[in-house]
Design an enzyme around this catalytic site. Sequence first.
Site, PDB file in Angstrom:
ATOM      1  N   TYR A  41       0.823  -1.213   0.000  1.00  0.00           N
ATOM      2  CA  TYR A  41       0.000   0.000   0.000  1.00  0.00           C
ATOM      3  C   TYR A  41       0.857   1.262   0.000  1.00  0.00           C
ATOM      4  CZ  TYR A  41      -2.830   3.724   2.156  1.00  0.00           C
ATOM      5  OH  TYR A  41      -3.436   4.924   2.453  1.00  0.00           O
TER       6      TYR A  41
ATOM      7  N   LYS B  24       1.610   3.975  -3.110  1.00  0.00           N
ATOM      8  CA  LYS B  24       1.209   5.370  -2.909  1.00  0.00           C
ATOM      9  C   LYS B  24       2.402   6.303  -3.073  1.00  0.00           C
ATOM     10  CE  LYS B  24      -2.373   6.834  -1.644  1.00  0.00           C
ATOM     11  NZ  LYS B  24      -3.545   7.369  -2.393  1.00  0.00           N
TER      12      LYS B  24
END
Length: 491
Positions: free
Chosen positions: A237, A241
């Site tokens: 994640y 990002k």
Amino acid sequence: MELGSAVQFLENRAILVTGATGFLAKIFVEKILRVQPNVKKLYLLLRAADTMAAVQRFNSEVMAKDLFKVVKEKYGEKLNSIISEKVSVVAGDVSCENMGVKDSHLLDQMHREVELVVNLAAITDFYERYDVAIGINTMGPTHLLDFAKKCQKLKVFLHVSTAYVSGERDGLIQETPIQMGETLNGRCGLDIDRENEIIQETLKNLIVENASDESITLAMKELGIQRARTYGWPNTYVFTKAMGEMLLGKLRDDIPLVILRPTIITSTYKEPFLGWVEGVRTIDSLALGYAKGRITCFLGDPKTITDVIPADMVVNAMIVSMVAHADERGCSESIYHVGSSLSNPVEFSWLQDYALHYFTKHPWIAKNGKPVVVGKVTVLSTMDSFHRYMAIRYLLPLKGLEILNTICCKYFQRRCDEMNRKIKFVMKLVDLYRPYLFFKGIYDDMNTEKLRRAAKEGGIETELFYFDPKAISWEDYFMKAHLPGLMKHVF
């Protein structure tokens, strides 16, 4: 910064919002409709095959939520006409070019009208398939940026990232851009094009091997973790990002770009009412496991600062930052940490105490109808002590049960299965959250503090667009808002 009324700023604006069925996006949409029904248009991008499917998702996953009860009470029967006139549901997918929007006439219309672009589309699962996460978290923002560059009236592009793109850094973490190819461990060679090639090569090899769908999914999840940790990030994640931020910084040209980095987002502090939350979010999975009696020990430093921020404060910071940076073409990107670790820190041990007191008074009711009795959690400060505890408490008894099970008793089989599930649950949580259980970083929010001051001095309606965590009493918030909200809206 020269600011004025945020309510007036939103009037007659056309806004594109991606990830429209997400937790934060719902709160953003509700806020706009409630405080400024004279917005020109809310274009809401939803992942769907066609417009009909997108509208069905909007009705069932957005407007049907308790979150909208206040705006429904405010407007009554007029709300349907407001939604019909002001909201345009768009079927699409940010991981595709043109955001997956197939209707060329609709794209042209949005290019003519959209002034504010708000990117909230994200895959937040720490352990997501790498191909899926990079498609949405990394390539998605670039597809949206391509769209924004064609918008004739564009005033600002707001990208919501996460503070944890910082990885496991300690000390004061500043609000600075991530440069293209920058890594957290100093290793050279991070190339986003190459990462996409690695994904395609891996998928091709798996298909040649006739791997099952389940095997492909697992391989893609493991690849994400492996690639993230190669360059110093703890999970898929935050790695994807971070790469999304790199691409925006490199490709933005003169687009006014605001990157908002919230910390751990929790339930609403005040608006539209206290305690609304959706989904089992980061620290909430620990609360759920504890309430059910599945967590009696955990790993971490009781003095670790757990940086949390209510969702409505994040949304308010989003709106005020757009007011502040509208039309700032040619300026550097503006980055804001929205959190509490510097101005109003929360210690991990406080969260344990709040959970103990709350679930003692309001216990979880088990399947057998009896309340689950919770106690003080044993907190272990090192991985070695955690492994010793698990061996004595669970693994040795499990070995004994397995021996007894061979004698043929179904009872022992059930006990084995139950203990196995408990061990796997705790070990998975520890693996995913270990970087944050010993986190020593503090998120500098100097830019955000300047924004708060500018809002106060510049005419922003601070009673409506509050985002100062210093106003929060954490004990009141967790005992009266967040934990009750979890029990009502999630658990």
